[in-house]
Design a protein around this motif. Structure first.
Motif, PDB file in Angstrom:
ATOM      1  N   VAL A   1     -62.465  32.809  32.472  1.00  0.00           N
ATOM      2  CA  VAL A   1     -62.255  32.715  31.028  1.00  0.00           C
ATOM      3  C   VAL A   1     -63.263  33.622  30.354  1.00  0.00           C
ATOM      4  N   ASN A   2     -62.755  34.540  29.523  1.00  0.00           N
ATOM      5  CA  ASN A   2     -63.631  35.499  28.859  1.00  0.00           C
ATOM      6  C   ASN A   2     -62.920  36.028  27.621  1.00  0.00           C
ATOM      7  N   ARG A   3     -63.686  36.294  26.575  1.00  0.00           N
ATOM      8  CA  ARG A   3     -63.087  36.837  25.352  1.00  0.00           C
ATOM      9  C   ARG A   3     -62.638  38.286  25.528  1.00  0.00           C
ATOM     10  N   ASP A   4     -63.328  39.016  26.383  1.00  0.00           N
ATOM     11  CA  ASP A   4     -63.074  40.441  26.575  1.00  0.00           C
ATOM     12  C   ASP A   4     -62.215  40.631  27.821  1.00  0.00           C
ATOM     13  N   ARG A   5     -61.063  41.265  27.659  1.00  0.00           N
ATOM     14  CA  ARG A   5     -60.155  41.424  28.802  1.00  0.00           C
ATOM     15  C   ARG A   5     -60.759  42.299  29.892  1.00  0.00           C
ATOM     16  N   ALA A   6     -61.519  43.332  29.494  1.00  0.00           N
ATOM     17  CA  ALA A   6     -62.142  44.199  30.508  1.00  0.00           C
ATOM     18  C   ALA A   6     -63.145  43.420  31.343  1.00  0.00           C
ATOM     19  N   GLN A   7     -63.959  42.570  30.703  1.00  0.00           N
ATOM     20  CA  GLN A   7     -64.920  41.760  31.449  1.00  0.00           C
ATOM     21  C   GLN A   7     -64.220  40.656  32.234  1.00  0.00           C
ATOM     22  N   LEU A   8     -63.127  40.156  31.680  1.00  0.00           N
ATOM     23  CA  LEU A   8     -62.375  39.083  32.337  1.00  0.00           C
ATOM     24  C   LEU A   8     -61.886  39.500  33.716  1.00  0.00           C
ATOM     25  N   LEU A   9     -61.399  40.723  33.830  1.00  0.00           N
ATOM     26  CA  LEU A   9     -60.792  41.201  35.082  1.00  0.00           C
ATOM     27  C   LEU A   9     -61.681  42.218  35.801  1.00  0.00           C
ATOM     28  N   ARG A  10     -62.975  42.162  35.552  1.00  0.00           N
ATOM     29  CA  ARG A  10     -63.886  43.109  36.190  1.00  0.00           C
ATOM     30  C   ARG A  10     -63.819  42.977  37.715  1.00  0.00           C
ATOM     31  N   ASN A  11     -63.486  44.083  38.390  1.00  0.00           N
ATOM     32  CA  ASN A  11     -63.385  44.161  39.857  1.00  0.00           C
ATOM     33  C   ASN A  11     -62.278  43.291  40.441  1.00  0.00           C
ATOM     34  N   ALA A  12     -61.376  42.779  39.596  1.00  0.00           N
ATOM     35  CA  ALA A  12     -60.237  42.013  40.108  1.00  0.00           C
ATOM     36  C   ALA A  12     -59.307  42.940  40.893  1.00  0.00           C
TER      37      ALA A  12
END
Length: 615
Positions: free
Chosen positions: A359-370
């Protein structure tokens, strides 16, 4: 001539990929009739008015509840500083970033000349990754010079916007646009995913018309092209009443379906784990409500960044050690504002088959290295704190299996016993850092606040010191930006004057902000700096020496840093192998009397963090 000049200006001021394409950068809207007639008609210029654009900037800041303006002063922004002082906004002549992270309110920095602006570029990246809503206003090339390139500015001025490390970049076009532009800038900095916003203030928009006319040499009345440009700029400087109040903020929220899916996954988990990051402490959810929700869920928790101190030190759900092994064993991991970067080994620590909910407000941080090292079972772009509250309401009476919690607690206790044992081992000379930090842990009052600015010494402190409340631990963030200690401590003490503020410095990082003791003394800001002086860049040498066989570039000296603090008007103590508690108590006493204090603690070599990765 005007059409051609406008096209050239657009290319110079707003190159593609650099400036935000918001409406604050459009150069249309200037009435060509007014430009040709020198401001006659409905936008006539009052050439004798003493008013200036700094007054409009100050009005917006006051309406948004900004109590302190941090600044690196310069003649370019003097109108802003003077106007803020006149209406009761405190002006502190040094940049400080800790204030906003603690108060959770809007903060503003004003930068004068190019050295100040360039010095803030790396700090903008730090503010962005630490989710600090900060509005940075600075001078820029005058609009006259921009529109009439043949005229040379007072001194060369490089593009000042720090590129992609800000949420938005904008420039004032005229006094009349000050209020709407700054309101949008503050709303952008505080809403959604918080971060810094950069606003450029042309000097001919800030200063009164008669000053601009004199400095730029425009004829009166205007007849030539330069005069036409200046009158065109100032014809926009009308003083109609404009609304300076805050705009409504937008915070992303999870959907009920996403909360329901997570509650189903959590209810079936046998070994759940929650990792709470700094983002969970952002408004609008109060820290007390988030703490109650975590206690209601009954799931073991690790806290990171600004979330340290969210749960009390004696809470049975709070875990401090063995996170790597716990992640490998967990069958469900909830990342509440935590990012899968190097601190989680890019997601490689999760066990095979574990369900990861991010769960994260920022989509880039949410899926970092996914999809590289890990894959989320559920990815929610929303506010982590609100999500945890909704989850607690959906799982009333839920608690993690006792066997799982007891296993983690036992491992945590074993690590604490190992640390206490290592603290009793005397080094060949000077102090054991663990012994020093354990003594500090005994003395910290409930109203204490810790600022961490260093490498090896701060890394050791993270194992020993326990923040007493939420938002009571400030560190350099994921970039490890050394030098933030002075600014953080200044902002923290101004924000919480009742707190006892300790700055934990390494001897290397102290060199970046030791002169801030001059600021502490001048502004009467009593803080205590504890310097772990081991005469080296120890975190670097721990890797460099065993891997490459040399500690070149990593050696420092046992310098008399306490003497520098005393020379600047503060109080200095040197701490060697005895009287640890007595010296720390003496430092507290001097601080309570209103004096900034530096304790120069001489440390001996320690193998406590041997093998730690710093590359």
């Amino acid at each position: 001539w005007w059409t051609g000049r406008t096209k050239a200006t657009r290319a110079q001021v707003a190159p593609v990929g650099w400036w935000d394409k918001g409406d604050t950068h459009r150069w249309d809207g200037w009435d060509k009739g007014d430009m040709r007639t020198g401001g006659t008609g409905r936008t006539k210029v009052d050439t004798a008015s003493p008013r200036h654009g700094g007054e409009l900037v100050a009005e917006v800041l006051r309406a948004h509840g900004v109590p302190v303006l941090f600044t690196l002063p310069g003649g370019h922004i003097s109108p802003v500083l003077v106007a803020c002082e006149k209406i009761g906004i405190r002006v502190v002549d040094t940049p400080a970033r800790g204030h906003r992270r603690l108060r959770r309110r809007r903060r503003v920095a004003a930068l004068g000349s190019d050295p100040g602006v360039w010095g803030w570029r790396c700090h903008c990246c730090h503010l962005c990754h630490c989710l600090s809503p900060f509005v940075i206003v600075c001078h820029c090339l005058s609009l006259f010079v921009t529109l009439w390139p043949g005229r040379s500015p007072g001194h060369p001025s490089a593009p000042s916007v720090p590129g992609p490390c800000v949420n938005r970049c904008c420039r004032l076009r005229a006094c009349a646009t000050s209020s709407p532009t700054l309101r949008r800038a503050i709303a952008t900095a505080t809403g959604g995913t918080p971060g810094p916003v950069f606003v450029e203030l042309p000097i001919d928009v800030l200063y009164p018309f008669h000053v601009v006319q004199k400095e730029l040499g425009a004829p009166n009345p205007p007849g030539a092209v330069p005069g036409t440009i200046i009158y065109g700029i100032c014809s926009r400087a009308r003083w109609e009443l404009r609304d300076p109040t805050p705009l409504p903020l937008s915070v992303p929220k999870a959907t009920p379906e996403q909360v329901q899916l997570c509650s189903e996954l959590l209810s079936r988990a046998q070994r759940p784990l929650v990792l709470v990051g700094s983002q969970a402490l952002l408004p609008p959810t109060p820290a007390e409500e988030l703490r109650s929700a975590l206690l209601s869920l009954g799931v073991p928790c690790y806290l990171g960044g600004a979330a340290r101190g969210l749960l009390p030190p004696e809470c049975p759900l709070l875990l401090r050690h063995g996170r790597r092994e716990a992640l490998r064993q967990a069958d469900l991991v909830l990342l509440a504002g935590t990012v899968c970067d190097f601190r989680l080994s890019y997601g490689r620590l999760f066990g095979r088959g574990a369900a990861v909910v991010a769960v994260n407000r920022d989509r880039a941080q949410l899926l970092r290295n996914a999809d590289v090292f890990w894959k989320p079972r559920l990815a929610v772009q929303g506010d982590p704190a609100s999500f945890v509250l909704d989850l607690a309401r959906a799982l009333q009476g839920f608690a993690a299996p006792k066997e799982w919690l007891e296993r983690l607690r036992e491992s945590d206790s074993d690590r604490d016993r190992q640390i206490r044992a290592k603290a009793l081992v005397p080094p060949p000379c000077h102090l054991n850092p663990l012994l020093l930090l354990q003594a500090l842990e005994q003395l910290l009052p409930p109203q204490s606040l810790l600022v961490a600015d260093g490498g090896d010494f701060v890394g050791t402190a993270a194992y020993v010191l326990r923040p007493r409340r939420p938002l009571a631990w400030l560190d350099p963030g994921p970039f490890g930006t050394l030098g933030v200690g002075g600014g953080f401590a200044l902002g923290a003490k101004l924000c919480r004057p009742e707190a006892e503020v300790w700055v934990l410095y390494g001897d290397g990082s102290l060199g970046f902000s030791l002169m801030e003791f001059d600021t502490f003394v001048r502004h009467k800001v009593p803080v205590i700096a504890l310097v772990g002086n081991d005469a080296g860049w120890t975190q670097i040498s721990r890797e460099q020496l065993p891997l490459l066989g040399s500690a070149v570039g990593c050696r420092l000296s046992y310098s008399d840093y306490h003497a520098v603090a005393a020379a600047l008007g503060g109080r200095g103590f040197v701490l060697d192998s005895d009287r640890v508690l007595a010296v720390l108590r003496a430092a507290q006493a001097e601080c309570h009397q209103g004096h900034p204090v530096l304790v120069n603690a001489l440390l001996g070599p320690s193998d406590f963090r041997e093998g730690s990765v710093s590359v």
